[in-house]
Design a protein around this motif. Structure first.
Motif: not given
Length: 297
Positions: A223-229, A259-276
């Motif tokens: 199973v592949f899913y999304g939703h939880i980022h 609460k499931r609030t987004p992780m804070p944006w880090d200008p020094a690492a703008p793609n932190k937490g994103l990936g493949l």
């Protein structure tokens, strides 16, 4: 498809899935569907684009999706198909704006070189109108298809605002699975997890246990899913569940805060937490998953 080509996906939030080396198997039992001889292939999974989002969690939201499209198009070897596993757009109470966001999403996705592109809805796309606008723009919200020896099933666990798959779709799933051999290669796409990850965060499907009961008799299900980022892996007996990272912002670890609030944006690492993700499959072996971070272009 070599590792270097996979690394060229490094600007994509979501996952790249490479399925390789599986071979044909014995004919299915009477009344069951026998899979075609397996051919190597791979597909790309993208999740949680949230087109239309604006906010501090991703000041680059207008450009992230376009960068992902350009990155996939730059692959030396193009995938057989691409699937978006929900939350294509960000929620809005305005039906006109909802459709406008979907039209804009489609315009950007049309820039993909690969034209075999599939979609399933997320709750941001579908829960406020029971999937009406989604179906107008993208077609059925649940379906099945065959590809080179693998049976793919797309489930809709978001159009019901109560986070249910529903009896009608569960009956459809049962009928679809009844046609498959017990050792069929089956891949399921959903948006929400089919198990109770963090119900208070809406990280669950209320009747997901019924879907899992239908899937359990089959020996080769993933199973592949999304939703939880975020990347997350979970086993239910022999069935593995793998969450994809998002194209918009990461969310905190399951249950780690109130609460499931987004992780804070880090200008020094703008793609932190994103990936493949790279997933390789070979005959008589478990899937091999390798996660790669998004790198700045």
């Amino acid at each position: 498809m070599d590792r270097r080509s996979f690394m060229k996906l490094a600007a994509v939030g979501g996952g790249a899935v490479f399925m390789s080396g599986l071979y044909g198997r014995a004919p299915a039992a009477a009344g069951k569907t026998a899979a075609a001889p397996y051919e190597d292939f791979y597909f790309v999974q993208l999740s949680d684009v949230h087109w239309g989002f604006t906010g501090a969690a991703n000041p680059d939201a207008l450009h992230t999706f376009r960068k992902a499209v350009a990155t996939v198009n730059a692959l030396e070897v193009q995938p057989d198909f691409i699937i978006f596993t929900g939350d294509l757009t960000h929620t809005t109470d305005d039906p006109k704006e909802r459709r406008q966001r979907m039209a804009e999403f489609k315009d950007i996705a049309a820039g993909l070189t690969v034209k075999n592109v599939r979609f399933i809805p997320g709750e941001h796309d579908a829960s406020l109108d029971n999937g009406a606008a989604y179906k107008e723009n993208f077609g059925p919200s649940n379906y099945a298809f065959e590809h080179k020896g693998v049976h793919f099933i797309a489930l809709d666990n978001v159009s019901d605002p109560g986070a249910r798959i529903g009896d009608t779709q569960l009956e459809w799933l049962k009928n679809d699975l009844d046609k498959q051999a017990k050792d069929a290669r089956i891949v399921v796409f959903t948006h929400r997890p089919l198990f109770d990850l963090v119900p208070k965060w809406d990280w669950a499907t209320r009747d997901g246990d019924k879907a899992m009961a239908l899937l359990m008799p089959y020996s080769n299900v993933t199973v592949f899913y999304g939703h939880i980022h975020q990347e997350h892996h979970h086993m239910m007996e022999h069935i593995a569940h793998h969450a994809a990272k998002s194209l918009i912002f990461p969310l905190p670890a399951p249950g780690s805060q109130e609460k499931r609030t987004p992780m804070p944006w880090d200008p020094a690492a703008p793609n932190k937490g994103l990936g493949l993700r790279e997933v390789e499959a070979e005959a008589n072996k478990d899937y091999k998953l390798t996660e790669f971070p998004v790198t700045r272009s």
